[in-house]
Scaffold this active site. Structure first.
Site, PDB file in Angstrom:
ATOM      1  N   SER A  53      44.588  33.724  33.587  1.00  0.00           N
ATOM      2  CA  SER A  53      45.450  33.515  32.418  1.00  0.00           C
ATOM      3  C   SER A  53      46.571  32.540  32.737  1.00  0.00           C
ATOM      4  O   SER A  53      47.013  32.423  33.887  1.00  0.00           O
ATOM      5  CB  SER A  53      46.068  34.841  31.975  1.00  0.00           C
ATOM      6  OG  SER A  53      45.077  35.757  31.599  1.00  0.00           O
ATOM      7  N   GLU A  69      34.209  43.499  34.623  1.00  0.00           N
ATOM      8  CA  GLU A  69      35.484  44.099  34.257  1.00  0.00           C
ATOM      9  C   GLU A  69      35.315  45.095  33.109  1.00  0.00           C
ATOM     10  O   GLU A  69      36.042  46.065  33.005  1.00  0.00           O
ATOM     11  CB  GLU A  69      36.466  42.993  33.854  1.00  0.00           C
ATOM     12  CG  GLU A  69      37.818  43.518  33.424  1.00  0.00           C
ATOM     13  CD  GLU A  69      38.898  42.446  33.472  1.00  0.00           C
ATOM     14  OE1 GLU A  69      38.987  41.753  34.491  1.00  0.00           O
ATOM     15  OE2 GLU A  69      39.636  42.321  32.495  1.00  0.00           O
TER      16      GLU A  69
END
Lengths: 293, 384
Positions: free
Chosen positions: B131, B246
């Site tokens: 990110s 994830e």
């Protein structure tokens, strides 16, 4: 651990789905709305297919299957909006003569309500003094029985009946999600399918999430038959069906509010089923007690 | 439909329980949450114990040094370690659950040999540089640039939400190597050594008051080309392998923990009198239904993964949407049980309530998850 449908279970589910698609299609649904009353020929056909005798031991002329298979079958009847006291008749198989074959239509008093009283051949429970009410669901005639006082003592609900109702609710939850998605893909406004708008897309996604969470709970309860699992399955399936039908109606816009579209029939049936089996409050209370028990 | 475990699975569970009963009492005292080096050492020690006992990389393929366990065995492992009160994966999260599986799937034999064994032993810690301040939900729009200069990439830009950056040895880093290509096609995956010159780590304080995350600033950091996993500009595809992990079995232990917390909440409500409120009781009852269902959904998804080869699919989005909301509802209900004590940071569940707020945001916001469910499962069209 293999918490998935077996080949046989898939075949059973597909078989029931095909039978109902053939014998209870959209036209049959419209006919039923205009003149409700169990279709006796269809009822016998369901009997021959083993819907009512599904869990009856083979030695007693039944199919000899278990709760998971019954849950899959009633998920399909729920999905198809098949009318009639199907669960009560299924539960009467082996006790009430003719229930297993679909010759006898059996209903049962559930709390202060009884479905299909006039049309049924046999009523289980005390239906004396029953008064008809103008049912919100055009496909479920209803009578009220006993004193209309909230909190009045009623017989403890049969957990199998509660679970099979949850299975029907699961069928509704899945079906209304499909209907909403189908409409959202084809209906165009502002030059694109309404399903391309996130506001609509997210309604549909939430419908699927509720349905799939309920599915895990309902199938698990069918395997364990644990009362707390059944209560949990019921709460989640009621939520998935009622809220799903509401959202499906919303996605359909003005058409969803018409008598002609089938959406309202799913919502109304989901409301009827949510009243069965002692109501939501008792299920929540029993699950609260389960935490400290 | 079967919820019973095979004799082999039961045997796996029994041996694991036996080992946990012996191993857990030998652990040192838990470090303070703010002492990052001590936390790293503690997590590394636990990972080493798992490694020595043969439980490290349980779900990794055997040829990557893992145990090649079935999804069901992995589920049992996560369930039993949580029930026994074993340490959380902690600093080894990215190495074991993100970077490691990515390297195992996409790395060269040399890369696998270099990076995977230290992760399994707990010797090396990884963090994640995905990110950016301007690339959150729209991760593919990331702008951290990398230029080729001889046998190295020169990287400049900034990353955010990087857990364990202060103590990590490696960072799995996404960089833009072709700014003129469509956004998904100009990204490259690099393993960046965290001691390289030009890296500045600044702790990021969350609303819970702790520095669980960091910002990482990169100023002409040199990363060897040999540290690239997958082809240049193929990093988005390489990354998607990681993200699907994830969203898989990552929440098994947490669901077990939430069910325990729910029981404690109900008993606390009994003790302090809140139990007499029928609205609260019904809320607790609904949460019981919710977490029972989430456990069953976990078992369903794990069984599905087992039947389909072991990589969890988009069904994980369904689970995450429901679970993240349920977790917030659990701790909001805890606040109702606590009453005025819910404002006291020293009371149990108060910090958990604060951290629960991240669950509908981290690893794909609920809104992004709904897009995934609607587009990839339901087949609704993408918006213009």
């Amino acid at each position: 651990m293999r918490f998935q449908l077996t080949e046989d279970q898939r075949a059973l589910r597909d078989g029931v789905r095909q039978l109902l698609a053939r014998r209870f299609d959209a036209d049959a649904l419209r006919v039923a709305v205009a003149s409700p009353g169990p279709d006796r020929a269809l009822w016998r056909e369901l009997g021959a297919a083993g819907l009512f005798a599904l869990r009856l031991p083979e030695a007693e002329g039944g199919v000899g299957l278990g709760l998971p298979e019954a849950v899959l079958a009633f998920e399909e009847t729920g999905r198809a909006l098949l009318p009639g006291p199907l669960i009560a008749t299924h539960l009467a198989a082996g006790t009430v003569p003719g229930a297993d074959t679909g010759e006898a239509v059996v209903t049962a008093v559930d709390g202060s309500l009884v479905e299909w009283l006039t049309q049924a051949d046999v009523v289980r429970g005390d239906a004396s003094g029953a008064v008809p009410l103008r049912s919100v669901d055009p496909l479920t005639p209803l009578h009220r029985v006993g004193p209309d006082t909230p909190g009045a003592a009623v017989a403890a609900p049969d957990p199998v009946a509660v679970l099979l109702t949850a299975a029907e609710q699961l069928g509704t939850a899945t079906r209304v999600c499909e209907l909403a998605v189908g409409h959202a893909r084809t209906r165009e406004q502002f030059g694109q399918p309404i399903g391309a708008f996130q506001a609509v897309k997210h309604l549909c996604a939430d419908m699927l999430v509720r349905a799939e969470t309920a599915r895990a709970a309902v199938y698990a309860a069918a395997v364990t038959a644990d009362p707390a699992d059944v209560a949990a399955a019921r709460l989640l399936a009621d939520e998935a069906a009622v809220r799903g039908a509401r959202d499906c109606l919303q996605v359909h816009g003005g058409m969803g509010f018409t008598w002609e579209a089938e959406v309202h029939l799913h919502l109304k049936r989901a409301w009827v089923r949510a009243q069965r089996g002692g109501g939501v409050t008792e299920s929540e209370e029993s699950l609260a007690v389960d935490l400290v028990g | 439909m079967d919820l019973s475990y095979t004799p082999e699975e039961e045997d796996f569970r029994a041996r694991l329980r036996e080992w946990l009963a012996k191993a857990l009492p030998t652990l040192p005292a838990r470090p303070s949450p703010d002492d990052w080096p001590a936390r790293r050492a503690y997590d590394a020690g636990w990972q080493r114990m798992l490694y020595d006992a043969g439980y490290a990389g349980l779900h990794w393929p055997v040829d990557a040094g893992g145990r090649g366990a079935t999804p069901t065995q992995h589920l049992i492992f996560l369930e039993e370690t949580e029930k026994a009160g074993a340490p959380y994966v902690g600093a080894n999260f990215v190495g074991l659950l993100h970077a490691g599986p990515t390297i195992a799937a996409e790395g060269t034999p040399q890369q696998r040999a270099r990076w995977l064994p230290p992760v399994l032993r707990g010797d090396e810690v990884w963090c994640q540089g995905f990110s950016e301040p301007d690339a959150g939900s729209d991760l593919a729009s990331l702008r951290t640039r990398a230029w080729r200069d001889g046998d190295a990439y020169v990287v400049s830009g900034s990353k955010i939400w990087t857990s364990h950056a202060e103590v990590a040895d490696w960072c799995e880093l996404l960089v833009r190597t072709d700014p003129s290509a469509p956004k998904h096609r100009g990204i490259t995956w690099l393993a960046m050594p965290m001691d390289a010159p030009g890296i500045t780590v600044r702790p990021l304080r969350t609303l819970a008051g702790s520095a669980e995350f960091a910002e990482v600033f990169l100023d002409e950091v040199r990363v060897p080309v040999a540290n690239r996993v997958g082809a240049e500009n193929d990093g988005w595809r390489v990354t998607m392998v990681t993200l699907s992990f994830e969203r898989g079995t990552a929440f098994v232990g947490e669901v077990v923990a939430c069910r325990r917390v729910l029981g404690e909440l109900a008993r606390q409500a009994r003790r302090n009198g809140r139990w007499d409120d029928p609205v609260l009781r019904r809320r607790l009852g609904r949460l019981n239904a919710e977490f029972r269902a989430l456990w069953r959904l976990t078992q369903w998804n794990v069984s599905e993964a087992e039947a389909g080869g072991g990589v969890p699919g988009v069904g994980g989005s369904v689970f995450k949407l429901r679970y993240s909301h349920a977790r917030q509802e659990l701790y909001d209900t805890a606040a109702e049980v606590l009453g005025a004590d819910s404002l006291d940071l020293d009371r149990t569940w108060v910090l958990d309530r604060l951290s629960s707020l991240s669950y509908t945001i981290a690893a794909g916001t609920s809104q992004i998850q709904r897009n995934i469910v609607a587009e990839r499962i339901l087949g609704l069209p993408k918006g213009r």
